[in-house]
Scaffold this motif. Structure first.
Motif, PDB file in Angstrom:
ATOM      1  N   PHE A  35     -18.530 -57.206  -3.652  1.00  0.00           N
ATOM      2  CA  PHE A  35     -17.130 -56.399  -3.796  1.00  0.00           C
ATOM      3  C   PHE A  35     -15.968 -56.938  -2.891  1.00  0.00           C
ATOM      4  CE2 PHE A  35     -20.743 -53.197  -3.654  1.00  0.00           C
ATOM      5  CZ  PHE A  35     -20.449 -52.502  -4.772  1.00  0.00           C
ATOM      6  N   ASP A  36     -14.891 -56.797  -3.632  1.00  0.00           N
ATOM      7  CA  ASP A  36     -13.431 -57.040  -2.981  1.00  0.00           C
ATOM      8  C   ASP A  36     -13.081 -56.400  -1.775  1.00  0.00           C
ATOM      9  OD1 ASP A  36     -13.345 -58.834  -4.992  1.00  0.00           O
ATOM     10  OD2 ASP A  36     -11.652 -57.492  -6.175  1.00  0.00           O
ATOM     11  N   TRP A  37     -12.351 -56.787  -1.020  1.00  0.00           N
ATOM     12  CA  TRP A  37     -11.993 -55.969   0.199  1.00  0.00           C
ATOM     13  C   TRP A  37     -10.583 -55.696   0.109  1.00  0.00           C
ATOM     14  CZ3 TRP A  37     -13.989 -57.551   5.661  1.00  0.00           C
ATOM     15  CH2 TRP A  37     -15.128 -58.173   5.621  1.00  0.00           C
ATOM     16  N   CYS A  69     -16.308 -64.286   6.217  1.00  0.00           N
ATOM     17  CA  CYS A  69     -16.376 -62.796   6.177  1.00  0.00           C
ATOM     18  C   CYS A  69     -17.894 -62.667   5.512  1.00  0.00           C
ATOM     19  CB  CYS A  69     -15.339 -62.141   5.173  1.00  0.00           C
ATOM     20  SG  CYS A  69     -13.572 -62.101   5.912  1.00  0.00           S
ATOM     21  N   VAL A  70     -18.581 -61.555   6.219  1.00  0.00           N
ATOM     22  CA  VAL A  70     -19.714 -61.163   5.465  1.00  0.00           C
ATOM     23  C   VAL A  70     -19.627 -60.211   4.149  1.00  0.00           C
ATOM     24  CG1 VAL A  70     -22.236 -60.039   5.982  1.00  0.00           C
ATOM     25  CG2 VAL A  70     -21.046 -61.409   7.841  1.00  0.00           C
ATOM     26  N   ASN A  71     -20.013 -60.786   3.106  1.00  0.00           N
ATOM     27  CA  ASN A  71     -19.862 -59.948   2.186  1.00  0.00           C
ATOM     28  C   ASN A  71     -20.952 -58.807   1.610  1.00  0.00           C
ATOM     29  OD1 ASN A  71     -17.107 -60.668   0.875  1.00  0.00           O
ATOM     30  ND2 ASN A  71     -17.834 -62.862   0.719  1.00  0.00           N
ATOM     31  N   THR A 111      -4.613 -50.759   3.130  1.00  0.00           N
ATOM     32  CA  THR A 111      -3.186 -50.305   2.771  1.00  0.00           C
ATOM     33  C   THR A 111      -2.551 -50.204   4.062  1.00  0.00           C
ATOM     34  OG1 THR A 111      -3.958 -49.346   0.855  1.00  0.00           O
ATOM     35  CG2 THR A 111      -2.092 -48.431   1.760  1.00  0.00           C
ATOM     36  N   ARG A 112      -1.423 -50.366   4.181  1.00  0.00           N
ATOM     37  CA  ARG A 112      -0.374 -50.089   5.390  1.00  0.00           C
ATOM     38  C   ARG A 112       0.968 -49.868   4.902  1.00  0.00           C
ATOM     39  NH1 ARG A 112      -0.218 -53.828  10.705  1.00  0.00           N
ATOM     40  NH2 ARG A 112       1.429 -54.898   9.229  1.00  0.00           N
ATOM     41  N   ASP A 113       1.466 -48.640   5.276  1.00  0.00           N
ATOM     42  CA  ASP A 113       3.014 -48.564   4.900  1.00  0.00           C
ATOM     43  C   ASP A 113       3.374 -48.679   3.742  1.00  0.00           C
ATOM     44  OD1 ASP A 113       3.144 -47.804   7.759  1.00  0.00           O
ATOM     45  OD2 ASP A 113       3.681 -49.812   8.354  1.00  0.00           O
ATOM     46  N   GLY A 114       2.622 -48.482   2.673  1.00  0.00           N
ATOM     47  CA  GLY A 114       2.847 -48.683   1.324  1.00  0.00           C
ATOM     48  C   GLY A 114       2.525 -50.183   0.760  1.00  0.00           C
ATOM     49  N   GLU A 115       2.003 -51.134   1.595  1.00  0.00           N
ATOM     50  CA  GLU A 115       1.701 -52.406   1.104  1.00  0.00           C
ATOM     51  C   GLU A 115       0.111 -52.271   0.960  1.00  0.00           C
ATOM     52  OE1 GLU A 115       1.415 -56.984   2.889  1.00  0.00           O
ATOM     53  OE2 GLU A 115       2.297 -55.503   4.018  1.00  0.00           O
ATOM     54  N   ARG A 116      -0.470 -52.701  -0.071  1.00  0.00           N
ATOM     55  CA  ARG A 116      -1.634 -52.808  -0.550  1.00  0.00           C
ATOM     56  C   ARG A 116      -2.072 -54.314  -0.785  1.00  0.00           C
ATOM     57  NH1 ARG A 116      -5.892 -49.728  -1.947  1.00  0.00           N
ATOM     58  NH2 ARG A 116      -7.438 -50.528  -3.677  1.00  0.00           N
ATOM     59  N   VAL A 117      -3.352 -54.473  -0.319  1.00  0.00           N
ATOM     60  CA  VAL A 117      -3.737 -56.013  -0.398  1.00  0.00           C
ATOM     61  C   VAL A 117      -5.355 -55.654  -0.942  1.00  0.00           C
ATOM     62  CG1 VAL A 117      -4.578 -58.097   0.936  1.00  0.00           C
ATOM     63  CG2 VAL A 117      -2.438 -56.784   1.474  1.00  0.00           C
TER      64      VAL A 117
END
Length: 308
Positions: free
Chosen positions: A201-203, A189-191, A206-212
């Motif tokens: 910076f972190d990446w 990944c290009v940071n 969020t999708r359908d209530g799931e957060r990463v």
């Protein structure tokens, strides 16, 4: 001695490089110019200019005083402007700073409209991804993305940036197409790092209530939008950039969007300016114009009732 007049004369002498040219520019007798400078030096108990028969130059004290005079005279003009008819037709120099990508892709293409409305404004647009010091660098206002850190500035929220995660077709053919953010840990990944703090910076997704939210491996980290884009196009890894930058390159096939359905946190966009600029007609009309521009841009407009 009229101190403001003396300051104006001093600035003119420095800019013109001599008493004669300054007197001509101000339509004053040369003797009056000389007398005002002498009175100014006497009142300050400091030598402001080195004088020879051929040349005039500023002393160290004079150079510092010159910068202060510019700011004071600018503030006086803007205070007068704010209470005069020029509010309807503002004029003069306006110095603005904006992030590189936002400047080149959204603001600059729309400037013909701005100059059609305000033909007497001379715009100086600085484009960089670093956080400039508005007071120190003499910037009237700045467009900034992300959370604000300087509470001494007046801020108006004018837009929001949404992001897309993408890679080149050649990269995806070679390394595969991730379908979940956790799979990015096996990719390059290009940071992007902060020019102010140096933090990468972190990446986030969020999708359908799931957060990463993850820190991702990468061969390279950059702090400039143009270089960041170039790194992605060179196949150095997966990138995450504002959709107004990515969509044209997705359309022409240079990038492909990945992680369908996963949304990265949008960033607020503000216009900020020092408190002593809140009466400036030039700043006022630029802020209003930017707010209008972003409200009509599908990749920048605020949701209903989000403007502050």
């Amino acid at each position: 001695m009229n101190k403001l007049q003396a300051m104006e004369v001093f600035v003119q002498v420095v800019d013109a490089g001599g008493f004669t040219r300054a007197a001509e520019n101000m339509q004053l007798p040369k003797a009056t110019v000389s007398t005002l400078i002498q009175a100014l030096e006497t009142s300050l108990a400091a030598k402001l200019l080195h004088r020879t028969t051929r040349h005039v130059s500023v002393t160290a004290d004079g150079a510092a005083y010159y910068e202060r005079c510019l700011r004071i005279l600018s503030d006086v003009r803007e205070a007068e402007e704010s209470l005069s008819r020029t509010r309807l037709s503002p004029s003069g120099r306006l110095r603005v700073d904006a992030p590189t990508g936002l400047s080149s892709e959204v603001i600059v293409p729309a400037l013909p409209d701005f100059f059609e409305r305000y033909p007497d404004i001379q715009l100086e647009l600085g484009s960089s991804d670093r956080t400039v010091d508005l007071i120190e660098e003499g910037v009237d206002c700045a467009v900034r993305g992300g959370q604000l850190g300087d509470s001494s500035l007046i801020a108006r929220r004018v837009g929001v940036m949404h992001f897309l995660t993408c890679a080149t077709p050649a990269y995806l053919d070679r390394y595969g197409r991730p379908t979940h953010p956790n799979e990015l840990l096996r990719h390059r990944c290009v940071n992007y790092f902060s020019s102010r703090t140096g933090k990468i910076f972190d990446w986030d997704f969020t999708r359908d209530g799931e957060r990463v939210q993850v820190a991702l491996p990468g061969l390279i980290a950059l702090n400039d939008t143009n270089s960041y884009t170039a790194a992605g196009l060179a196949g150095l890894g997966i990138v995450q950039m504002p959709n107004f930058l990515m969509e044209p390159m997705i359309k022409d096939g240079r990038f492909e969007a990945i992680l369908d359905g996963w949304i990265s946190d949008p960033l607020p966009v503000h216009v900020v300016y020092p408190q002593n600029r809140h009466l400036s007609a030039k700043v006022r009309v630029f802020v209003e114009w930017i707010a209008e521009l972003f409200s009509n841009h599908p990749g920048m407009r605020l949701p209903a009732r989000a403007a502050l």
